[in-house]
Design an enzyme around this catalytic site. Structure first.
Site, PDB file in Angstrom:
ATOM      1  N   TYR A  22      18.298  15.831  14.887  1.00  0.00           N
ATOM      2  CA  TYR A  22      19.316  14.838  15.244  1.00  0.00           C
ATOM      3  C   TYR A  22      19.132  14.439  16.701  1.00  0.00           C
ATOM      4  O   TYR A  22      19.208  15.285  17.593  1.00  0.00           O
ATOM      5  CB  TYR A  22      20.700  15.444  14.993  1.00  0.00           C
ATOM      6  CG  TYR A  22      21.901  14.611  15.382  1.00  0.00           C
ATOM      7  CD1 TYR A  22      21.835  13.232  15.511  1.00  0.00           C
ATOM      8  CD2 TYR A  22      23.132  15.230  15.581  1.00  0.00           C
ATOM      9  CE1 TYR A  22      22.956  12.488  15.855  1.00  0.00           C
ATOM     10  CE2 TYR A  22      24.262  14.494  15.909  1.00  0.00           C
ATOM     11  CZ  TYR A  22      24.169  13.121  16.054  1.00  0.00           C
ATOM     12  OH  TYR A  22      25.281  12.395  16.388  1.00  0.00           O
ATOM     13  N   LYS A  45      17.960  12.355  11.807  1.00  0.00           N
ATOM     14  CA  LYS A  45      19.104  11.475  12.039  1.00  0.00           C
ATOM     15  C   LYS A  45      18.915  10.836  13.412  1.00  0.00           C
ATOM     16  O   LYS A  45      18.888  11.531  14.427  1.00  0.00           O
ATOM     17  CB  LYS A  45      20.406  12.268  11.993  1.00  0.00           C
ATOM     18  CG  LYS A  45      21.655  11.448  12.312  1.00  0.00           C
ATOM     19  CD  LYS A  45      22.906  12.330  12.334  1.00  0.00           C
ATOM     20  CE  LYS A  45      24.133  11.512  12.739  1.00  0.00           C
ATOM     21  NZ  LYS A  45      25.359  12.344  12.835  1.00  0.00           N
ATOM     22  N   THR A  84      28.885  16.236  14.977  1.00  0.00           N
ATOM     23  CA  THR A  84      29.637  15.783  16.152  1.00  0.00           C
ATOM     24  C   THR A  84      31.054  15.367  15.793  1.00  0.00           C
ATOM     25  O   THR A  84      32.023  15.729  16.481  1.00  0.00           O
ATOM     26  CB  THR A  84      28.914  14.598  16.813  1.00  0.00           C
ATOM     27  OG1 THR A  84      27.586  14.987  17.147  1.00  0.00           O
ATOM     28  CG2 THR A  84      29.632  14.148  18.062  1.00  0.00           C
ATOM     29  N   ARG A 105      24.999  11.656  23.933  1.00  0.00           N
ATOM     30  CA  ARG A 105      25.750  12.914  23.958  1.00  0.00           C
ATOM     31  C   ARG A 105      25.003  14.017  24.710  1.00  0.00           C
ATOM     32  O   ARG A 105      25.630  14.857  25.362  1.00  0.00           O
ATOM     33  CB  ARG A 105      26.003  13.398  22.526  1.00  0.00           C
ATOM     34  CG  ARG A 105      26.981  12.556  21.736  1.00  0.00           C
ATOM     35  CD  ARG A 105      28.396  13.057  21.942  1.00  0.00           C
ATOM     36  NE  ARG A 105      29.322  12.396  21.043  1.00  0.00           N
ATOM     37  CZ  ARG A 105      30.576  12.766  20.878  1.00  0.00           C
ATOM     38  NH1 ARG A 105      31.067  13.807  21.532  1.00  0.00           N
ATOM     39  NH2 ARG A 105      31.380  12.108  20.067  1.00  0.00           N
TER      40      ARG A 105
END
Length: 292
Positions: A134, A162, A45, A139
């Site tokens: 992730y 993550k 990101t 987001r």
């Protein structure tokens, strides 16, 4: 199979008017490696991959792999909201020498928890290098549950996760259910110390673009048993971390790096460079920490 234990940096991508500034990127890599970073995450990101074309991504990974030269693992972000394209991205990254892959949950079109299992499993079946899933619902608009992570943890290529979901309860559930099967990393700098206390083994950090030494020491101190030192570093970074998220990442971290002479370049539209009161507040924090 662990990819790394410790602190990885979610690298910015320095841009100039011609494209990627590879001279600056080279200096960023060496700055990280000189200060104890355990792995580099490229085109996550913070690296703004949504505004890179495929040729830029390939060039960035090729450059990183050559520059790092196996000194630490190079992990490349290949996830998107199309499973077929994610598989193509992941195979390409594998062929270009990535040591591991970072795959965000599909965004915008999103999916169900069953869809997440199918999506990540399809990618894991297509590659032979280790993967990190992730979760960043702020987001993507989609949260991965601990039960879904447990279902994915049986795949030999899914070796780590993550977590940036913002819930310590979810972190505890993930560690309780999955930590004997895969590594769990903090994807939120404010949560790194709490996640380590819960049983995580490292972080993928934004603030370590600026303070790689402190970020590395925080994790290594905790893992070695010096909890007091890790706690002290955590509290010393909180003010900076908060200011790095006054605006959407990576706008503030690039602004901070540029103030420090680290030449992070500009952000790409639709992001715009930081100015006004937020920039001044960030500048004052950097001065207070003697980074300027």
């Amino acid at each position: 199979m662990s990819i790394f234990t410790g602190n990885a940096t979610a690298m910015v991508t320095p841009y100039n008017e011609k494209g990627i500034d590879f001279n600056a990127f080279s200096r960023h890599i060496e700055f990280q490696l000189e200060n104890g970073t355990s792995a580099l995450v490229i085109a996550g990101t913070t690296g703004e991959p949504a505004t890179m074309d495929d040729s830029e991504k390939k060039a960035l990974l090729k450059f990183a792999v050559k520059q790092v030269d196996k000194r630490v693992p190079v992990i490349f972000g290949t996830g998107c909201n199309d499973t077929k394209k994610t598989i193509i991205n992941s195979k390409t990254a594998q062929d270009l020498g990535a040591d591991g892959l970072l795959l965000v949950t599909p965004y915008y079109n999103k999916t169900t928890q069953a869809g997440l299992v199918k999506h990540f499993t399809s990618v894991a079946d297509a590659v032979s290098i280790p993967m990190i899933t992730y979760n960043v619902p702020s987001r993507t608009g989609l949260n991965m549950t601990a039960e879904t992570l447990l279902a994915l943890s049986v795949h030999k290529n899914i070796v780590a996760h993550k977590e940036a979901g913002g819930s310590i309860y979810q972190v505890m559930d993930m560690v309780r259910l999955c930590s004997d099967k895969l590594d769990i990393y903090s994807g939120d700098d404010l949560m790194t110390f709490p996640l380590l206390a819960c049983g995580g083994v490292g972080s993928i950090s934004v603030v370590s673009n600026i303070c790689p030494d402190k970020s590395a020491q925080l994790v290594s101190s905790y893992i070695s048993g010096d909890i007091a030192k890790a706690r002290q570093i955590h509290y010393s970074l909180i003010g900076l971390i908060k200011h790095l998220f006054l605006q959407v990442n990576p706008i503030p971290v690039k602004a901070a790096m540029n103030m420090m002479g680290l030449n992070a370049g500009t952000v790409r539209l639709p992001l715009v460079d930081m100015d006004g009161e937020d920039r001044e507040a960030l500048k004052q924090v950097l001065k207070k920490m003697e980074l300027l």
